[in-house]
Scaffold this active site. Structure first.
Site, PDB file in Angstrom:
ATOM      1  N   ASP A  30      -5.252  18.458  17.119  1.00  0.00           N
ATOM      2  CA  ASP A  30      -4.014  18.906  17.739  1.00  0.00           C
ATOM      3  C   ASP A  30      -2.972  17.811  17.929  1.00  0.00           C
ATOM      4  O   ASP A  30      -1.783  18.018  17.733  1.00  0.00           O
ATOM      5  CB  ASP A  30      -4.371  19.535  19.085  1.00  0.00           C
ATOM      6  CG  ASP A  30      -3.153  19.804  19.928  1.00  0.00           C
ATOM      7  OD1 ASP A  30      -2.327  20.603  19.477  1.00  0.00           O
ATOM      8  OD2 ASP A  30      -3.022  19.212  21.004  1.00  0.00           O
ATOM      9  N   ASP A  37      -5.702  13.581  20.451  1.00  0.00           N
ATOM     10  CA  ASP A  37      -7.111  13.828  20.781  1.00  0.00           C
ATOM     11  C   ASP A  37      -7.805  14.522  19.607  1.00  0.00           C
ATOM     12  O   ASP A  37      -7.245  14.558  18.506  1.00  0.00           O
ATOM     13  CB  ASP A  37      -7.203  14.663  22.065  1.00  0.00           C
ATOM     14  CG  ASP A  37      -6.421  15.972  21.925  1.00  0.00           C
ATOM     15  OD1 ASP A  37      -5.966  16.284  20.798  1.00  0.00           O
ATOM     16  OD2 ASP A  37      -6.253  16.674  22.937  1.00  0.00           O
ATOM     17  N   TYR A  49      -3.743  23.320  28.939  1.00  0.00           N
ATOM     18  CA  TYR A  49      -3.386  22.711  27.660  1.00  0.00           C
ATOM     19  C   TYR A  49      -2.222  23.458  27.015  1.00  0.00           C
ATOM     20  O   TYR A  49      -1.083  23.019  27.083  1.00  0.00           O
ATOM     21  CB  TYR A  49      -4.631  22.599  26.773  1.00  0.00           C
ATOM     22  CG  TYR A  49      -5.654  21.728  27.470  1.00  0.00           C
ATOM     23  CD1 TYR A  49      -5.561  20.354  27.401  1.00  0.00           C
ATOM     24  CD2 TYR A  49      -6.628  22.295  28.308  1.00  0.00           C
ATOM     25  CE1 TYR A  49      -6.425  19.538  28.114  1.00  0.00           C
ATOM     26  CE2 TYR A  49      -7.505  21.486  29.016  1.00  0.00           C
ATOM     27  CZ  TYR A  49      -7.400  20.104  28.920  1.00  0.00           C
ATOM     28  OH  TYR A  49      -8.241  19.312  29.631  1.00  0.00           O
ATOM     29  N   GLU A  75       2.674  10.485  22.775  1.00  0.00           N
ATOM     30  CA  GLU A  75       1.671  11.259  22.041  1.00  0.00           C
ATOM     31  C   GLU A  75       2.341  12.166  21.013  1.00  0.00           C
ATOM     32  O   GLU A  75       3.227  12.942  21.349  1.00  0.00           O
ATOM     33  CB  GLU A  75       0.818  12.111  23.000  1.00  0.00           C
ATOM     34  CG  GLU A  75      -0.289  12.839  22.259  1.00  0.00           C
ATOM     35  CD  GLU A  75      -1.350  13.456  23.154  1.00  0.00           C
ATOM     36  OE1 GLU A  75      -1.119  13.568  24.373  1.00  0.00           O
ATOM     37  OE2 GLU A  75      -2.417  13.827  22.615  1.00  0.00           O
TER      38      GLU A  75
END
Ligand SMILES: *[C@@H]1O[C@H](CO)[C@@H](O)[C@H](O)[C@H]1NC(C)=O
Ligand SMILES: *[C@@H]1O[C@H](CO)[C@@H](O)[C@H](O)[C@H]1NC(C)=O
Ligand SMILES: *[C@@H]1O[C@H](CO)[C@@H](O)[C@H](O)[C@H]1NC(C)=O
Ligand SMILES: *[C@@H]1O[C@H](CO)[C@@H](O)[C@H](O)[C@H]1NC(C)=O
Length: 530
Positions: free
Chosen positions: A107, A110, A258, A503
């Site tokens: 994704d 991670d 999430y 990220e």
């Protein structure tokens, strides 16, 4: 006398010739000029329908880089791997249910495989290929884009083993976040999560249907049996999504931490719109118009296009039908499509920086900025919709967009999209390219496990955190990653632990690839896929 007469006759004769030749010459010149004018007119028409503008090198270069992030994110047994620091991983995913869920993509930084954003990634890749595949082909990127798309749709097919069951997650996010390791060193079997008739997930099933329906169009001429298989899965998944209505955030509350979904009406319309394009089945057109348009579409109210909210994308996609026309449509349906079109107009008017209804969600430097987390997603998604809408206008020779009485041209929309792309590529106060690998100044400490750990490191789950905490630049370049992006004040902190900004996500790369493929040529006309 005689001589003079002869002379006179001769000179009369010459004059006659002179006039004749002159008249003919003038006629030839006039005809020539007319022909040239006619040619010019034709070539103008031509350029609207056949000849897009010249290649813009910076966007072509950036596109080549952006598409590589899909290779960085691949799970499974790699084929033609272009990333030297990546290897096979996730080979056991799905095994406890006798399924092969080894493919698909991680994704973000991670190692989770989250079905909802992964399906959105595939839908966006398909959309970009359908509209701008010619541009991608010109700069030799079409094959890469299609391969990446198929890597996801292969996974989605296997994740849908029976009509009303869809696996929407591989891995446990709580456990996953207790480790910092390379995907290649994952040990053991990872848990799976499904939606089914008792625990429905309308938005995730519908987004997966949208991904498969749009991809079935991409593969239609290349591999018709694969295309038909995708369409079949898409139709079943849509029926499942529609018949068992419920948000996966309610059925499986753990997902709220999430990819929490704020509603599924948008995904139902989005999926039905794609299914109509893929199948030409009029029942899907009826679904988005007469049956549910009024109730689900939120006409007249622009919202931000994102992995969670597909309204804006649906408005633009259905404007396509309104602008280009659809066969067998009733006048009632046409009126509803006009509502999608009007809402698209309103969206465009919000995006244009100097329009009377311009959104104030922007940085000083002009970047669309809506949220702290992954702010670049909204800029990229909006810019893609704007350039696409601009190209719909150009293709059908609609010259003006009206925003509360002020008029704008397709070029104004394209300029807006270019401003967003250029900001992301480095034209910003930080002089920072937020596309990793592009330019000379890009983030060095991207929050990404695989990129942060040397290939020959001997660390696994827990001891791997030393690499998260390291103050050194990543040993591996997460090429093509688009990080979250700057604060509202346009600063950026290049720190691995600053995951809010640093990220990257896989769907970000789908958005930037879509945007860049639209800008590869200085002007574009969209390929027709209707
Ligand atoms: C249906 O999905 C829920 C939520 O993922 C799961 O707990 C349940 O076991 C599933 N039902 C069946 C019959 O597998
Ligand atoms: C998830 O979204 C729902 C619907 O918008 C909201 O009520 C809920 O608070 C959200 N959950 C989290 C953890 O943000
Ligand atoms: C990992 O272990 C091997 C063998 O002990 C050693 O040669 C190598 O340098 C180690 N790698 C790192 C990054 O420490
Ligand atoms: C910019 O905004 C961030 C987040 O609000 C803040 O932490 C930072 O101090 C600001 N930087 C400057 C230079 O104002």
């Amino acid at each position: 006398m005689e001589a003079k007469e002869v002379e006179d006759t001769k000179s009369n004769f010459r004059w006659c010739w002179f006039w004749l030749v002159s008249v003919i010459a003038i006629l030839v010149i006039v005809a020539g000029v007319l022909a040239i004018l006619e040619d010019l007119k034709d070539s103008k028409k031509d350029s609207a329908s056949h000849h897009p503008g010249p290649i813009v090198k910076k966007y072509a270069d950036a596109l080549e880089i952006a598409l590589q992030f899909f290779d960085v994110q691949k799970s499974g047994k790699l084929v033609n791997n272009r990333i030297v620091w990546r290897g096979d991983s996730g080979l056991l995913d799905g095994i406890e249910m006798n399924l092969d869920l080894s493919k698909g993509m991680y994704d973000a930084g991670d190692l989770m495989k989250f079905g909802f954003p992964m399906a959105f990634t595939a839908t966006m890749l398909s959309w970009a290929i359908l509209e701008y595949g010619e541009n991608m082909k010109t700069v030799k990127q079409l094959g890469h884009a299609r391969d990446s798309l198929k890597w996801i749709t292969d996974f989605l097919i296997n994740a849908h083993p029976s009509e009303n069951v869809l696996y929407i997650q591989v891995g446990d996010p709580e456990l996953d976040h207790q480790c910092w390791e390379r995907p290649e060193t994952i040990r053991g079997i990872r848990p799976l999560t499904q939606v089914n008739t008792s625990f429905p997930g309308t938005e995730v099933a519908a987004e997966t249907a949208a991904a498969m329906a749009s991809a079935s169009l991409v593969f239609k001429k290349i591999d018709s049996s694969y295309s038909n298989l995708l369409l079949e899965h898409a139709q079943q998944l849509f029926s499942f999504a529609d018949a068992y209505r419920g948000s996966y955030s309610v059925s499986i509350p753990q997902v709220q931490n999430y990819y929490n979904s704020t509603g599924y009406e948008d995904e139902l319309l989005w999926a039905a719109a794609w299914l109509y394009h893929a199948s030409k089945d009029l029942s899907y057109l009826k679904y988005v118009t007469e049956l549910n348009g009024q109730q689900f579409a939120n006409w007249g109210n622009p919202t931000w296009f994102s992995w969670d909210d597909k309204h804006a994308g649906t408005h633009v996609l259905l404007s396509r039908l309104n602008i280009f026309g659809a066969k067998g449509m009733s006048s009632e349906e046409n009126l509803d499509l006009q509502m999608y079109r009007k809402t698209s107009d309103a969206i465009m008017c919000e995006l244009l920086p100097d329009s009377p209804t311009a959104t104030s969600s922007r940085t000083k430097g002009g970047l669309i900025w809506v949220s702290q987390w992954n702010c670049l997603q909204h800029a990229m998604a909006s810019a893609f919709l704007a350039v696409l809408f601009s190209d719909y206008m150009v293709t059908t020779q609609i010259s003006t967009l009206y925003c509360h009485g002020k008029s704008y041209s397709p070029a104004d929309l394209r300029d807006f999209s270019i401003s967003q792309a250029d900001y992301i590529l480095g034209n910003n106060p930080m002089k920072m390219s937020y596309l990793v690998g592009y330019g000379s100044n890009y983030p060095q400490k991207v929050h990404h496990r695989g990129a942060s750990i040397p290939v020959d490191a001997n660390t696994t789950c827990k001891d791997g955190f030393t690499w998260l905490d390291s103050i050194n630049p990543n040993p591996n370049v997460a090429v093509g990653a688009v990080v979250g992006g700057p604060f509202l004040n346009e600063t950026y902190i290049d720190s691995r632990n600053n995951w809010m900004q640093a990220e990257p996500t896989t769907y970000n790369s789908a958005l930037v690839a879509s945007l860049l493929s639209s800008l590869v040529r200085s002007s574009s006309v969209v390929d027709s896929f209707t």
